[in-house]
Write a protein that holds these residues in place. Structure first.
Motif, PDB file in Angstrom:
ATOM      1  N   ALA A 109      44.932  30.774  36.048  1.00 28.85           N
ATOM      2  CA  ALA A 109      45.515  30.616  37.383  1.00 28.85           C
ATOM      3  C   ALA A 109      46.262  31.875  37.796  1.00 28.85           C
ATOM      4  N   GLU A 110      46.896  32.527  36.831  1.00 28.18           N
ATOM      5  CA  GLU A 110      47.640  33.749  37.136  1.00 28.18           C
ATOM      6  C   GLU A 110      46.718  34.836  37.685  1.00 28.18           C
ATOM      7  N   THR A 111      45.493  34.927  37.171  1.00 25.82           N
ATOM      8  CA  THR A 111      44.572  35.953  37.660  1.00 25.82           C
ATOM      9  C   THR A 111      44.240  35.745  39.132  1.00 25.82           C
ATOM     10  N   VAL A 112      44.161  34.482  39.560  1.00 27.87           N
ATOM     11  CA  VAL A 112      43.883  34.184  40.972  1.00 27.87           C
ATOM     12  C   VAL A 112      45.093  34.550  41.833  1.00 27.87           C
ATOM     13  N   TRP A 113      46.281  34.139  41.384  1.00 26.64           N
ATOM     14  CA  TRP A 113      47.512  34.451  42.113  1.00 26.64           C
ATOM     15  C   TRP A 113      47.657  35.958  42.318  1.00 26.64           C
ATOM     16  N   LEU A 114      47.572  36.723  41.234  1.00 24.01           N
ATOM     17  CA  LEU A 114      47.785  38.160  41.330  1.00 24.01           C
ATOM     18  C   LEU A 114      46.654  38.852  42.094  1.00 24.01           C
ATOM     19  N   GLY A 115      45.434  38.337  41.946  1.00 24.24           N
ATOM     20  CA  GLY A 115      44.304  38.937  42.656  1.00 24.24           C
ATOM     21  C   GLY A 115      44.430  38.790  44.164  1.00 24.24           C
ATOM     22  N   ILE A 116      44.784  37.584  44.623  1.00 24.24           N
ATOM     23  CA  ILE A 116      44.945  37.357  46.061  1.00 24.24           C
ATOM     24  C   ILE A 116      46.131  38.160  46.590  1.00 24.24           C
ATOM     25  N   VAL A 133      55.864  45.405  43.910  1.00 29.47           N
ATOM     26  CA  VAL A 133      55.010  44.958  42.810  1.00 29.47           C
ATOM     27  C   VAL A 133      53.701  44.346  43.303  1.00 29.47           C
ATOM     28  N   CYS A 134      53.661  43.889  44.557  1.00 28.32           N
ATOM     29  CA  CYS A 134      52.436  43.291  45.093  1.00 28.32           C
ATOM     30  C   CYS A 134      51.267  44.271  45.097  1.00 28.32           C
ATOM     31  N   PHE A 135      51.561  45.571  45.109  1.00 33.43           N
ATOM     32  CA  PHE A 135      50.517  46.580  45.173  1.00 33.43           C
ATOM     33  C   PHE A 135      50.043  47.023  43.784  1.00 33.43           C
ATOM     34  N   ASP A 136      50.701  46.532  42.732  1.00 34.79           N
ATOM     35  CA  ASP A 136      50.299  46.890  41.372  1.00 34.79           C
ATOM     36  C   ASP A 136      48.958  46.239  41.022  1.00 34.79           C
ATOM     37  N   LYS A 137      48.187  46.902  40.212  1.00 34.45           N
ATOM     38  CA  LYS A 137      46.926  46.332  39.754  1.00 34.45           C
ATOM     39  C   LYS A 137      47.202  45.036  38.998  1.00 34.45           C
ATOM     40  N   PRO A 138      46.455  43.958  39.305  1.00 30.80           N
ATOM     41  CA  PRO A 138      46.707  42.670  38.639  1.00 30.80           C
ATOM     42  C   PRO A 138      46.631  42.763  37.118  1.00 30.80           C
ATOM     43  N   LEU A 139      47.580  42.148  36.460  1.00 34.41           N
ATOM     44  CA  LEU A 139      47.592  42.075  35.001  1.00 34.41           C
ATOM     45  C   LEU A 139      46.797  40.848  34.566  1.00 34.41           C
ATOM     46  N   ASN A 140      45.760  41.061  33.794  1.00 32.73           N
ATOM     47  CA  ASN A 140      44.909  39.953  33.365  1.00 32.73           C
ATOM     48  C   ASN A 140      45.232  39.582  31.919  1.00 32.73           C
ATOM     49  N   ARG A 141      45.925  38.461  31.748  1.00 34.08           N
ATOM     50  CA  ARG A 141      46.256  37.974  30.406  1.00 34.08           C
ATOM     51  C   ARG A 141      45.351  36.821  29.983  1.00 34.08           C
ATOM     52  N   SER A 142      44.333  36.540  30.779  1.00 32.42           N
ATOM     53  CA  SER A 142      43.479  35.387  30.507  1.00 32.42           C
ATOM     54  C   SER A 142      42.283  35.771  29.655  1.00 32.42           C
ATOM     55  N   ASP A 143      41.483  34.766  29.349  1.00 29.35           N
ATOM     56  CA  ASP A 143      40.254  34.976  28.577  1.00 29.35           C
ATOM     57  C   ASP A 143      39.048  35.140  29.487  1.00 29.35           C
ATOM     58  N   GLN A 144      39.281  35.323  30.792  1.00 24.35           N
ATOM     59  CA  GLN A 144      38.207  35.420  31.772  1.00 24.35           C
ATOM     60  C   GLN A 144      38.317  36.726  32.552  1.00 24.35           C
ATOM     61  N   PRO A 145      37.197  37.171  33.153  1.00 25.98           N
ATOM     62  CA  PRO A 145      37.250  38.389  33.979  1.00 25.98           C
ATOM     63  C   PRO A 145      38.171  38.196  35.178  1.00 25.98           C
ATOM     64  N   GLN A 146      38.753  39.290  35.647  1.00 28.20           N
ATOM     65  CA  GLN A 146      39.616  39.233  36.824  1.00 28.20           C
ATOM     66  C   GLN A 146      38.791  38.823  38.045  1.00 28.20           C
TER      67      GLN A 146
END
Length: 227
Positions: A109-116, A133-146
């Motif tokens: 869910a975090e990847t979706v939040w940060l991506g949007i 911080v909204c302009f920072d590249k999304p941090l992907n801590r999940s087991d799925q592609p961003q």
């Protein structure tokens, strides 16, 4: 005979097309879901306990400033009490499995939040902002592609496909949708916009400030003047 597909569902892709207001809601929900698993309840308590007060302020339902202040203090007291109770309950009852087990879905869910959030930030301010911080590249801590997030502005160039009276449009300035009342090619577009609290407001907008969401005018009529 069809060959069996052994590809796990996790690596399949799903495309969902949504309006910006819906994307903003999805962003909020994904962030809140992650924070709930982390024991952070401030946003949830704020939304639940302050919503009525903010709606009443926007709708101008208070007859005196004293009534508005009383409503604000009551809402704040409820919010603070709810935050304390939820934090206490979380510490007493929530189980904490290993991160790779218990946080698998929240991190997705975090990847979706940060991506949007990242896509909207760069869309609204293409020059960027290194202090935000909204302009920072999304941090992907999940087991799925961003997830890949794209904003597509469906603005027509042909006269017969331009915004017309009755169409549903989205204002990039007001960040809400509204119904067109007047569409003059040489002037402003006037529309009634949903202010998300049950009320509507009429605004005159530049053509470039609007995005056509849904064609509802039906006929071939062009400019009309609202009463």
């Amino acid at each position: 005979m069809d060959k069996k597909i052994d590809t796990p569902a996790e690596v399949e892709t799903v495309t969902v097309t949504m309006s910006r207001p819906v994307a903003e809601a999805v962003q909020t929900v994904c962030e809140m879901y992650l924070r709930l698993h982390m024991g952070q309840f401030n946003d949830l308590a704020e939304d639940l306990c302050m919503a009525k007060h903010y709606a009443d302020v926007d709708a101008k339902r208070f007859r005196a400033i004293e009534d508005e202040n009383d409503s604000l203090f009551q809402a704040l007291d409820r919010r603070n009490a709810m935050q304390d109770d939820m934090e206490r309950s979380y510490k007493m009852f929530a189980c904490h499995p290993l991160i790779e087990d218990g946080m698998r879905v929240p991190y997705r869910a975090e990847t979706v939040w940060l991506g949007i959030r990242h896509a909207l930030a760069w869309h609204d301010k293409p020059e960027g902002d290194r202090m935000n911080v909204c302009f920072d590249k999304p941090l992907n801590r999940s087991d799925q592609p961003q997830p890949k997030i794209e904003l597509n502005l469906h603005r027509s160039k042909e006269r017969d496909e331009r915004i017309k009276v009755g169409d549903l449009v989205y204002s990039k300035i007001l960040k809400t949708a509204g119904t067109v009342l007047r569409a003059d090619l040489d002037d402003y577009i006037i529309a009634d916009f949903d202010m998300r609290n049950g009320s509507s407001k009429r605004y005159a907008c530049e053509w470039d400030d609007l995005v056509l969401v849904e064609r509802k005018s039906g006929g071939n009529e062009h400019e009309k003047t609202a009463d």
